[in-house]
Design a protein around this motif. Structure first.
Motif, short mmCIF file in Angstrom:
data_model
loop_
_atom_site.label_atom_id
_atom_site.label_comp_id
_atom_site.label_asym_id
_atom_site.label_seq_id
_atom_site.Cartn_x
_atom_site.Cartn_y
_atom_site.Cartn_z
N VAL A 156 -9.42 -6.88 -5.87
CA VAL A 156 -9.29 -7.22 -4.45
C VAL A 156 -10.23 -6.31 -3.68
N GLY A 157 -11.00 -6.93 -2.78
CA GLY A 157 -11.93 -6.14 -2.01
C GLY A 157 -12.51 -6.91 -0.84
N THR A 158 -13.32 -6.22 -0.08
CA THR A 158 -13.98 -6.78 1.11
C THR A 158 -15.44 -7.04 0.80
N VAL A 159 -15.89 -8.26 1.05
CA VAL A 159 -17.29 -8.60 0.82
C VAL A 159 -18.17 -7.75 1.73
N GLU A 160 -19.15 -7.07 1.14
CA GLU A 160 -20.11 -6.29 1.91
C GLU A 160 -21.42 -7.03 2.08
N PHE B 268 -4.48 -7.71 5.13
CA PHE B 268 -4.11 -7.23 3.80
C PHE B 268 -4.29 -5.71 3.76
N ASP B 269 -3.30 -4.98 3.26
CA ASP B 269 -3.33 -3.52 3.25
C ASP B 269 -3.90 -3.01 1.92
N MET B 270 -5.18 -2.65 1.96
CA MET B 270 -5.88 -2.19 0.76
C MET B 270 -5.28 -0.90 0.21
N GLU B 271 -4.88 0.00 1.09
CA GLU B 271 -4.34 1.29 0.65
C GLU B 271 -3.05 1.10 -0.14
N VAL B 272 -2.16 0.26 0.36
CA VAL B 272 -0.91 -0.01 -0.34
C VAL B 272 -1.20 -0.69 -1.67
N ARG C 241 -5.14 -6.07 -12.95
CA ARG C 241 -5.58 -5.88 -11.56
C ARG C 241 -6.25 -4.51 -11.49
N LEU C 242 -7.50 -4.51 -11.04
CA LEU C 242 -8.31 -3.29 -11.09
C LEU C 242 -8.79 -2.87 -9.72
N ASN C 243 -9.04 -1.57 -9.58
CA ASN C 243 -9.79 -1.08 -8.42
C ASN C 243 -11.20 -0.76 -8.92
N GLY C 244 -12.03 -0.23 -8.06
CA GLY C 244 -13.41 0.04 -8.43
C GLY C 244 -13.54 1.04 -9.56
N CYS D 265 -14.05 -2.26 -3.04
CA CYS D 265 -12.73 -2.39 -3.66
C CYS D 265 -11.66 -1.63 -2.88
N CYS D 266 -10.42 -1.85 -3.27
CA CYS D 266 -9.28 -1.25 -2.55
C CYS D 266 -9.28 0.28 -2.61
N ASP D 267 -9.98 0.88 -3.57
CA ASP D 267 -10.06 2.34 -3.66
C ASP D 267 -11.33 2.89 -3.01
N GLY D 268 -12.10 2.00 -2.38
CA GLY D 268 -13.35 2.42 -1.74
C GLY D 268 -14.55 2.32 -2.65
N GLY D 269 -14.33 2.10 -3.95
CA GLY D 269 -15.43 1.94 -4.89
C GLY D 269 -16.10 0.58 -4.70
#
Length: 113
Positions: free
Chosen positions: A43-47, A104-108, A24-27, A58-62
């Motif tokens: 895990v991320g939000t479609v832009e 869904f809590d991206m920060e957590v 499981r990766l972040n940006g 991505c969950c880290d903002g990347g």
């Protein structure tokens, strides 16, 4: 769990990945290039999506960019788990996308990985 560089170990690739296991990766993890050729989860939000590539925050903002097929039908703002093969940089070839809850809590999640 993320693979570590070790001269005695074989570099991880899709062919030597354990069935059903994918990191499981972040940006930042994806962009590191350390996971090229491996099946990964992001895990991320479609832009945005142009029918060939989906850009995901991505969950880290990347950012990550997934090669998708034309049937990809997730509008901007949708939170997804995207599973696919990491290619180069922050890019991957999408296998499957799973909808996540809108709360869904991206920060957590980012802290967890």
């Amino acid at each position: 769990t993320h693979p570590k560089s070790n001269q005695a170990q074989q570099e991880p690739t899709m062919s030597n990945q354990e069935d059903g296991f994918y990191p499981r990766l972040n940006g930042a993890h994806l962009a590191s290039g350390q996971f090229g050729g491996m099946i990964v989860s992001v895990v991320g939000t479609v832009e945005a999506c142009d029918g060939q590539h989906a850009t995901v925050k991505c969950c880290d903002g990347g950012q990550a960019r997934f090669q998708v097929d034309p049937s990809f039908a997730h509008p901007p703002g949708t939170i997804l788990e995207l599973i696919g093969v990491a290619t180069e940089g922050n890019e991957a070839q999408l296998f499957v996308a799973r909808d996540m809850s809108p709360d869904f809590d991206m920060e957590v999640y980012n802290k967890m990985i």
